[in-house]
Design a protein around this motif. Structure first.
Motif, PDB file in Angstrom:
ATOM      1  N   THR A   9      -4.688  -2.031  -4.738  1.00  0.00           N
ATOM      2  CA  THR A   9      -5.768  -3.013  -4.643  1.00  0.00           C
ATOM      3  C   THR A   9      -5.273  -4.456  -4.560  1.00  0.00           C
ATOM      4  OG1 THR A   9      -6.026  -3.123  -7.046  1.00  0.00           O
ATOM      5  CG2 THR A   9      -7.423  -1.560  -5.850  1.00  0.00           C
ATOM      6  N   ILE A  10      -4.025  -4.704  -4.917  1.00  0.00           N
ATOM      7  CA  ILE A  10      -3.504  -6.076  -4.920  1.00  0.00           C
ATOM      8  C   ILE A  10      -3.686  -6.784  -3.575  1.00  0.00           C
ATOM      9  CG2 ILE A  10      -1.376  -7.448  -5.074  1.00  0.00           C
ATOM     10  CD1 ILE A  10      -0.511  -5.649  -7.373  1.00  0.00           C
ATOM     11  N   PRO A  11      -3.274  -6.210  -2.445  1.00  0.00           N
ATOM     12  CA  PRO A  11      -3.425  -6.953  -1.181  1.00  0.00           C
ATOM     13  C   PRO A  11      -4.873  -7.276  -0.820  1.00  0.00           C
ATOM     14  CG  PRO A  11      -2.105  -4.976  -0.831  1.00  0.00           C
ATOM     15  CD  PRO A  11      -2.598  -4.946  -2.221  1.00  0.00           C
ATOM     16  N   PHE A  12      -5.786  -6.363  -1.146  1.00  0.00           N
ATOM     17  CA  PHE A  12      -7.184  -6.590  -0.807  1.00  0.00           C
ATOM     18  C   PHE A  12      -7.796  -7.693  -1.672  1.00  0.00           C
ATOM     19  CE2 PHE A  12      -6.320  -2.103   0.263  1.00  0.00           C
ATOM     20  CZ  PHE A  12      -6.442  -2.236   1.634  1.00  0.00           C
ATOM     21  N   ILE A  13      -7.447  -7.717  -2.934  1.00  0.00           N
ATOM     22  CA  ILE A  13      -7.940  -8.769  -3.826  1.00  0.00           C
ATOM     23  C   ILE A  13      -7.367 -10.124  -3.405  1.00  0.00           C
ATOM     24  CG2 ILE A  13      -8.001  -9.591  -6.210  1.00  0.00           C
ATOM     25  CD1 ILE A  13      -9.737  -7.142  -5.747  1.00  0.00           C
ATOM     26  N   ILE A  14      -6.100 -10.144  -3.001  1.00  0.00           N
ATOM     27  CA  ILE A  14      -5.492 -11.394  -2.544  1.00  0.00           C
ATOM     28  C   ILE A  14      -6.176 -11.888  -1.270  1.00  0.00           C
ATOM     29  CG2 ILE A  14      -3.371 -12.406  -1.594  1.00  0.00           C
ATOM     30  CD1 ILE A  14      -1.823 -10.681  -3.600  1.00  0.00           C
ATOM     31  N   LEU A  15      -6.541 -10.968  -0.368  1.00  0.00           N
ATOM     32  CA  LEU A  15      -7.270 -11.370   0.842  1.00  0.00           C
ATOM     33  C   LEU A  15      -8.639 -11.975   0.509  1.00  0.00           C
ATOM     34  CD1 LEU A  15      -6.487  -8.470   3.322  1.00  0.00           C
ATOM     35  CD2 LEU A  15      -5.728 -10.833   3.480  1.00  0.00           C
ATOM     36  N   LEU A  16      -9.279 -11.431  -0.519  1.00  0.00           N
ATOM     37  CA  LEU A  16     -10.602 -11.919  -0.891  1.00  0.00           C
ATOM     38  C   LEU A  16     -10.564 -13.240  -1.665  1.00  0.00           C
ATOM     39  CD1 LEU A  16     -12.365  -8.625  -1.988  1.00  0.00           C
ATOM     40  CD2 LEU A  16     -12.817  -9.960   0.057  1.00  0.00           C
ATOM     41  N   PHE A  17      -9.607 -13.366  -2.592  1.00  0.00           N
ATOM     42  CA  PHE A  17      -9.620 -14.501  -3.517  1.00  0.00           C
ATOM     43  C   PHE A  17      -8.453 -15.461  -3.353  1.00  0.00           C
ATOM     44  CE2 PHE A  17     -11.980 -11.149  -5.729  1.00  0.00           C
ATOM     45  CZ  PHE A  17     -13.183 -11.807  -5.885  1.00  0.00           C
ATOM     46  N   ASP A  18      -7.614 -15.293  -2.357  1.00  0.00           N
ATOM     47  CA  ASP A  18      -6.498 -16.179  -2.063  1.00  0.00           C
ATOM     48  C   ASP A  18      -5.322 -15.934  -3.024  1.00  0.00           C
ATOM     49  OD1 ASP A  18      -5.351 -17.984  -0.366  1.00  0.00           O
ATOM     50  OD2 ASP A  18      -6.101 -19.747  -1.416  1.00  0.00           O
ATOM     51  N   ILE A  50       0.834  -1.203   0.000  1.00  0.00           N
ATOM     52  CA  ILE A  50       0.000   0.000   0.000  1.00  0.00           C
ATOM     53  C   ILE A  50       0.870   1.254   0.000  1.00  0.00           C
ATOM     54  CG2 ILE A  50      -1.661   1.326   1.381  1.00  0.00           C
ATOM     55  CD1 ILE A  50      -2.875  -1.385   2.213  1.00  0.00           C
ATOM     56  N   GLY A  51       1.957   1.252   0.757  1.00  0.00           N
ATOM     57  CA  GLY A  51       2.878   2.391   0.761  1.00  0.00           C
ATOM     58  C   GLY A  51       3.502   2.640  -0.600  1.00  0.00           C
ATOM     59  N   ILE A  52       3.896   1.570  -1.279  1.00  0.00           N
ATOM     60  CA  ILE A  52       4.471   1.716  -2.620  1.00  0.00           C
ATOM     61  C   ILE A  52       3.424   2.256  -3.591  1.00  0.00           C
ATOM     62  CG2 ILE A  52       5.367   0.400  -4.587  1.00  0.00           C
ATOM     63  CD1 ILE A  52       6.849  -1.356  -2.512  1.00  0.00           C
ATOM     64  N   GLY A  53       2.184   1.781  -3.469  1.00  0.00           N
ATOM     65  CA  GLY A  53       1.107   2.287  -4.315  1.00  0.00           C
ATOM     66  C   GLY A  53       0.871   3.777  -4.097  1.00  0.00           C
ATOM     67  N   ILE A  54       0.925   4.211  -2.847  1.00  0.00           N
ATOM     68  CA  ILE A  54       0.745   5.640  -2.542  1.00  0.00           C
ATOM     69  C   ILE A  54       1.885   6.465  -3.130  1.00  0.00           C
ATOM     70  CG2 ILE A  54       0.720   7.320  -0.642  1.00  0.00           C
ATOM     71  CD1 ILE A  54      -0.872   5.200   0.966  1.00  0.00           C
ATOM     72  N   ILE A  55       3.098   5.948  -3.059  1.00  0.00           N
ATOM     73  CA  ILE A  55       4.246   6.658  -3.651  1.00  0.00           C
ATOM     74  C   ILE A  55       4.089   6.767  -5.165  1.00  0.00           C
ATOM     75  CG2 ILE A  55       6.723   6.477  -4.091  1.00  0.00           C
ATOM     76  CD1 ILE A  55       6.964   5.296  -1.232  1.00  0.00           C
ATOM     77  N   ILE A  56       3.633   5.696  -5.814  1.00  0.00           N
ATOM     78  CA  ILE A  56       3.417   5.725  -7.267  1.00  0.00           C
ATOM     79  C   ILE A  56       2.341   6.747  -7.617  1.00  0.00           C
ATOM     80  CG2 ILE A  56       2.598   4.368  -9.242  1.00  0.00           C
ATOM     81  CD1 ILE A  56       3.938   1.924  -7.935  1.00  0.00           C
ATOM     82  N   ILE A  57       1.263   6.788  -6.837  1.00  0.00           N
ATOM     83  CA  ILE A  57       0.206   7.775  -7.078  1.00  0.00           C
ATOM     84  C   ILE A  57       0.744   9.197  -6.897  1.00  0.00           C
ATOM     85  CG2 ILE A  57      -1.972   8.697  -6.158  1.00  0.00           C
ATOM     86  CD1 ILE A  57      -2.785   5.790  -5.635  1.00  0.00           C
ATOM     87  N   TYR A  58       1.604   9.402  -5.901  1.00  0.00           N
ATOM     88  CA  TYR A  58       2.188  10.730  -5.682  1.00  0.00           C
ATOM     89  C   TYR A  58       3.063  11.149  -6.873  1.00  0.00           C
ATOM     90  CZ  TYR A  58       4.811  14.531  -3.557  1.00  0.00           C
ATOM     91  OH  TYR A  58       5.388  15.736  -3.307  1.00  0.00           O
ATOM     92  N   ILE A  62      -0.944   7.110 -12.086  1.00  0.00           N
ATOM     93  CA  ILE A  62      -1.915   7.061 -10.992  1.00  0.00           C
ATOM     94  C   ILE A  62      -2.726   5.767 -11.048  1.00  0.00           C
ATOM     95  CG2 ILE A  62      -4.040   8.139 -10.124  1.00  0.00           C
ATOM     96  CD1 ILE A  62      -2.750  10.857 -10.894  1.00  0.00           C
ATOM     97  N   ILE A  63      -3.138   5.356 -12.234  1.00  0.00           N
ATOM     98  CA  ILE A  63      -3.887   4.100 -12.372  1.00  0.00           C
ATOM     99  C   ILE A  63      -3.025   2.919 -11.947  1.00  0.00           C
ATOM    100  CG2 ILE A  63      -4.955   2.536 -14.040  1.00  0.00           C
ATOM    101  CD1 ILE A  63      -5.915   5.065 -15.537  1.00  0.00           C
ATOM    102  N   LEU A  64      -1.749   2.931 -12.315  1.00  0.00           N
ATOM    103  CA  LEU A  64      -0.848   1.861 -11.882  1.00  0.00           C
ATOM    104  C   LEU A  64      -0.745   1.826 -10.365  1.00  0.00           C
ATOM    105  CD1 LEU A  64       1.152  -0.389 -12.649  1.00  0.00           C
ATOM    106  CD2 LEU A  64       2.932   1.358 -12.672  1.00  0.00           C
ATOM    107  N   GLY A  65      -0.662   2.981  -9.727  1.00  0.00           N
ATOM    108  CA  GLY A  65      -0.622   3.043  -8.268  1.00  0.00           C
ATOM    109  C   GLY A  65      -1.883   2.483  -7.632  1.00  0.00           C
ATOM    110  N   LEU A  66      -3.032   2.771  -8.239  1.00  0.00           N
ATOM    111  CA  LEU A  66      -4.289   2.235  -7.721  1.00  0.00           C
ATOM    112  C   LEU A  66      -4.344   0.710  -7.865  1.00  0.00           C
ATOM    113  CD1 LEU A  66      -6.796   4.928  -9.026  1.00  0.00           C
ATOM    114  CD2 LEU A  66      -6.055   4.538  -6.668  1.00  0.00           C
ATOM    115  N   ILE A  67      -3.817   0.202  -8.966  1.00  0.00           N
ATOM    116  CA  ILE A  67      -3.757  -1.254  -9.144  1.00  0.00           C
ATOM    117  C   ILE A  67      -2.881  -1.874  -8.069  1.00  0.00           C
ATOM    118  CG2 ILE A  67      -2.919  -3.094 -10.661  1.00  0.00           C
ATOM    119  CD1 ILE A  67      -3.801  -1.371 -13.038  1.00  0.00           C
ATOM    120  N   VAL A  68      -1.742  -1.259  -7.805  1.00  0.00           N
ATOM    121  CA  VAL A  68      -0.831  -1.784  -6.783  1.00  0.00           C
ATOM    122  C   VAL A  68      -1.489  -1.756  -5.406  1.00  0.00           C
ATOM    123  CG1 VAL A  68       1.368  -1.349  -5.604  1.00  0.00           C
ATOM    124  CG2 VAL A  68       1.265  -1.267  -8.083  1.00  0.00           C
TER     125      VAL A  68
END
Length: 99
Positions: A61-70, A7-15, A53-59
């Motif tokens: 969302t990765i942990p949350f999708i992994i929590l949902l779908f394994d 999530i931190g890396i995603g925020i940095i990419i968005i910045y 910014i879209i790439l940062g948003l994808i990054v």
């Protein structure tokens, strides 16, 4: 811990996308040079900033999708990010060719 890092890396990419899109800091783009750039700098900044910014948003969302779908979803995200980076490279190099 890995989730927070992702999530931190995603925020940095968005910045960085924000700096490119809004502040027009094109020097953050690897390979950008004012002398060899032929296109409209405002359009270039907007498009590269938005794709970053879209790439940062994808990054993010990765942990949350992994929590949902394994763990099986990780391969899908690797492919998505690879294709998206390829698209970003295409957008970045589009204006370097003089038609």
């Amino acid at each position: 811990m890995g989730t927070l890092i992702t999530i931190g890396i995603g925020i940095i990419i968005i910045y960085f996308g924000y700096l490119i899109r809004v502040k027009k800091m094109l020097s953050l783009i690897i390979g950008y040079d004012d002398n060899t750039f032929y296109g409209d700098k405002d359009k270039y900044a907007k498009r590269m900033g938005l794709t970053t910014i879209i790439l940062g948003l994808i990054v993010i969302t990765i942990p949350f999708i992994i929590l949902l779908f394994d763990e099986a979803v990780i391969q899908v995200f690797k492919i998505m990010i690879g294709v998206y980076v390829f698209i970003m490279i295409g957008i970045a190099n589009y204006w370097r060719i003089r038609f």
